[in-house]
Enzyme design. Structure first.
Site, PDB file in Angstrom:
ATOM      1  N   SER A 146     -61.078  19.754-102.691  1.00 36.44           N
ATOM      2  CA  SER A 146     -61.484  21.156-102.828  1.00 36.44           C
ATOM      3  C   SER A 146     -60.339  22.032-102.343  1.00 36.44           C
ATOM      4  O   SER A 146     -59.527  21.602-101.509  1.00 36.44           O
ATOM      5  CB  SER A 146     -62.718  21.435-101.961  1.00 36.44           C
ATOM      6  N   TYR A 159     -67.240  20.397 -93.811  1.00 42.61           N
ATOM      7  CA  TYR A 159     -66.925  20.222 -95.237  1.00 42.61           C
ATOM      8  C   TYR A 159     -65.413  20.286 -95.449  1.00 42.61           C
ATOM      9  O   TYR A 159     -64.817  19.431 -96.097  1.00 42.61           O
ATOM     10  CB  TYR A 159     -67.622  21.324 -96.038  1.00 42.61           C
TER      11      TYR A 159
HETATM   12  N1  LIG Z   1     -68.988  23.396-107.380  1.00 42.79           N
HETATM   13  C1  LIG Z   1     -67.869  23.811-106.809  1.00 42.79           C
HETATM   14  O1  LIG Z   1     -67.521  25.005-106.862  1.00 42.79           O
HETATM   15  C2  LIG Z   1     -66.986  22.834-106.077  1.00 42.79           C
HETATM   16  C3  LIG Z   1     -65.757  23.312-105.572  1.00 42.79           C
HETATM   17  C4  LIG Z   1     -64.914  22.419-104.899  1.00 42.79           C
HETATM   18  C5  LIG Z   1     -65.279  21.106-104.761  1.00 42.79           C
HETATM   19  N2  LIG Z   1     -66.476  20.660-105.259  1.00 42.79           N
HETATM   20  C6  LIG Z   1     -66.804  19.241-105.086  1.00 42.79           C
HETATM   21  O2  LIG Z   1     -67.142  18.679-106.326  1.00 42.79           O
HETATM   22  C7  LIG Z   1     -68.077  17.619-106.134  1.00 42.79           C
HETATM   23  C8  LIG Z   1     -69.294  17.848-107.012  1.00 42.79           C
HETATM   24  O3  LIG Z   1     -69.876  19.091-106.663  1.00 42.79           O
HETATM   25  P1  LIG Z   1     -70.990  19.805-107.552  1.00 42.79           P
HETATM   26  O4  LIG Z   1     -70.763  21.246-107.390  1.00 42.79           O
HETATM   27  O5  LIG Z   1     -71.042  19.207-108.899  1.00 42.79           O
HETATM   28  O6  LIG Z   1     -72.299  19.408-106.703  1.00 42.79           O
HETATM   29  P2  LIG Z   1     -73.826  19.191-107.185  1.00 42.79           P
HETATM   30  O7  LIG Z   1     -74.097  20.011-108.380  1.00 42.79           O
HETATM   31  O8  LIG Z   1     -74.650  19.379-105.977  1.00 42.79           O
HETATM   32  O9  LIG Z   1     -73.848  17.636-107.620  1.00 42.79           O
HETATM   33  C9  LIG Z   1     -73.590  16.653-106.653  1.00 42.79           C
HETATM   34  C10 LIG Z   1     -73.877  15.294-107.245  1.00 42.79           C
HETATM   35  O10 LIG Z   1     -73.620  14.307-106.208  1.00 42.79           O
HETATM   36  C11 LIG Z   1     -74.791  13.520-106.019  1.00 42.79           C
HETATM   37  N3  LIG Z   1     -74.924  13.107-104.623  1.00 42.79           N
HETATM   38  C12 LIG Z   1     -74.938  13.899-103.530  1.00 42.79           C
HETATM   39  N4  LIG Z   1     -75.158  13.161-102.426  1.00 42.79           N
HETATM   40  C13 LIG Z   1     -75.288  11.881-102.847  1.00 42.79           C
HETATM   41  C14 LIG Z   1     -75.568  10.654-102.184  1.00 42.79           C
HETATM   42  N5  LIG Z   1     -75.743  10.595-100.866  1.00 42.79           N
HETATM   43  N6  LIG Z   1     -75.644   9.520-102.926  1.00 42.79           N
HETATM   44  C15 LIG Z   1     -75.492   9.570-104.281  1.00 42.79           C
HETATM   45  N7  LIG Z   1     -75.224  10.698-104.959  1.00 42.79           N
HETATM   46  C16 LIG Z   1     -75.145  11.833-104.247  1.00 42.79           C
HETATM   47  C17 LIG Z   1     -75.938  14.430-106.457  1.00 42.79           C
HETATM   48  O11 LIG Z   1     -77.071  13.675-106.855  1.00 42.79           O
HETATM   49  P3  LIG Z   1     -78.364  13.403-105.932  1.00 42.79           P
HETATM   50  O12 LIG Z   1     -78.484  14.535-104.954  1.00 42.79           O
HETATM   51  O13 LIG Z   1     -79.461  13.319-106.926  1.00 42.79           O
HETATM   52  O14 LIG Z   1     -78.068  12.093-105.273  1.00 42.79           O
HETATM   53  C18 LIG Z   1     -75.320  15.126-107.666  1.00 42.79           C
HETATM   54  O15 LIG Z   1     -75.422  14.309-108.812  1.00 42.79           O
HETATM   55  C19 LIG Z   1     -68.391  17.604-104.640  1.00 42.79           C
HETATM   56  O16 LIG Z   1     -67.578  16.635-104.004  1.00 42.79           O
HETATM   57  C20 LIG Z   1     -68.003  19.000-104.197  1.00 42.79           C
HETATM   58  O17 LIG Z   1     -67.661  19.054-102.825  1.00 42.79           O
HETATM   59  C21 LIG Z   1     -67.346  21.504-105.897  1.00 42.79           C
END
Ligand SMILES: NC(=O)c1ccc[n+]([C@@H]2O[C@H](COP(=O)([O-])OP(=O)(O)OC[C@H]3O[C@@H](n4cnc5c(N)ncnc54)[C@H](OP(=O)(O)O)[C@@H]3O)[C@@H](O)[C@H]2O)c1
Length: 256
Positions: A146, A159
């Site tokens: 990130s 985080y």
């Molecule tokens: N969105 C942004 O702006 C952004 C920016 C920078 C970095 N990121 C990074 O990108 C990645 C994805 O983010 P996102 O925004 O797509 O998040 P999201 O929409 O909340 O999706 C997260 C995914 O990870 C799974 N997950 C979470 N905890 C888990 C666990 N303990 N075991 C198995 N699966 C798990 C969730 O499924 P379940 O909860 O159903 O298990 C879901 O499928 C993350 O690492 C986040 O830090 C996101």
């Protein structure tokens, strides 16, 4: 012929957290680029929806309902893949979460949950996949860090610490495993609208603060991330190793 292949045809990718958001977009993008995709999350219904998109793109989907913080779940995934003779060419460590507490309010439980989900799981998946990639003559590992791992933001200290650690873990794994034909890189996204961020982005003041420091004056579309994720998983990135590619509309390049 100088142009290397961006195609993922004939490859198999494993994407954690592929039930929704960024992980789902990358899993579907990889299928569109020709890869079979192994998808992992805790919610079977989300996995089924992602799997349908993968199949519509014309490749195979393997679903694993698993908690990435539980090492025995990770071991079980790799044992099952070994039994089925499924070889992982590409690993995407994407599963992640956040609890945005102020430093003085962080509890032991929050610390463990964020660390175990974002950092420890990425290491375990990399260790299991790396072991096999070494035997198979190479592979590609992409971990989602990130912008918060590079500059200090309002995301919360735990985080941010996991994401900074991922950037360094990427360099160390690249250093150790480059000799085995394994490329380890990271993608550092700025703000993308997903279930993780949708409440924050619905807050107009917060959104305006984000746009004020984003040269492109918009948040990211999921499709903005898929191209970089395909590139880092493809032969086009064969000599790219240990890097973090910020997909951030230029956010991290500005001075005062
Ligand atoms: N969105 C942004 O702006 C952004 C920016 C920078 C970095 N990121 C990074 O990108 C990645 C994805 O983010 P996102 O925004 O797509 O998040 P999201 O929409 O909340 O999706 C997260 C995914 O990870 C799974 N997950 C979470 N905890 C888990 C666990 N303990 N075991 C198995 N699966 C798990 C969730 O499924 P379940 O909860 O159903 O298990 C879901 O499928 C993350 O690492 C986040 O830090 C996101």
């Amino acid at each position: 012929m100088y142009l290397p292949s961006f195609s993922l045809e004939g490859k198999t990718a494993l994407v954690t957290g592929a039930g929704r958001g960024i992980g789902r977009a990358i899993a579907i993008g990889y299928a569109e680029a020709g890869a079979d995709v192994v998808i992992v999350s805790r919610t079977q219904s989300d996995l089924e929806e992602t799997a349908e998109h993968i199949q519509q793109a014309g490749t195979k989907a393997y679903t694993f309902e698993a908690d990435v913080t539980n090492k025995s779940h990770i071991e079980a995934i790799f044992e099952k893949l070994d039994t089925q003779n499924v070889k992982i060419d590409i690993l995407v460590n994407n599963a992640g979460m956040n609890i945005r507490s102020k430093a003085l309010e962080v509890s032991d439980e929050e610390w463990d949950t964020i660390m175990n989900t974002n950092l420890r799981s990425a290491f375990w998946f990399s260790q299991k996949a790396g072991e096999r990639m070494k035997e198979n003559g190479g592979g590609k590992i992409v971990t989602i860090s990130s912008v918060a791992g590079h500059v200090a933001l309002r995301t919360g200290v735990v985080y941010a610490s996991t994401k900074a650690a991922i950037i360094q873990m990427t360099k160390n794994l690249a250093l150790e495993w480059g000799q085995y034909g394994i490329n380890v890189n990271s993608i550092g996204p700025w703000y993308f609208k997903t279930p993780l961020t949708e409440k924050l982005l619905a807050d107009k003041d917060y959104l305006n603060d984000i746009l004020a420091v984003t040269p492109q004056k918009r948040v990211g579309e999921l499709s903005d991330l898929v191209g970089p994720a395909v590139f880092l998983a493809s032969d086009a990135a064969n000599y790219v190793n240990g890097q973090t590619l910020f997909v951030d509309g230029g956010m991290t390049i500005q001075g005062f």
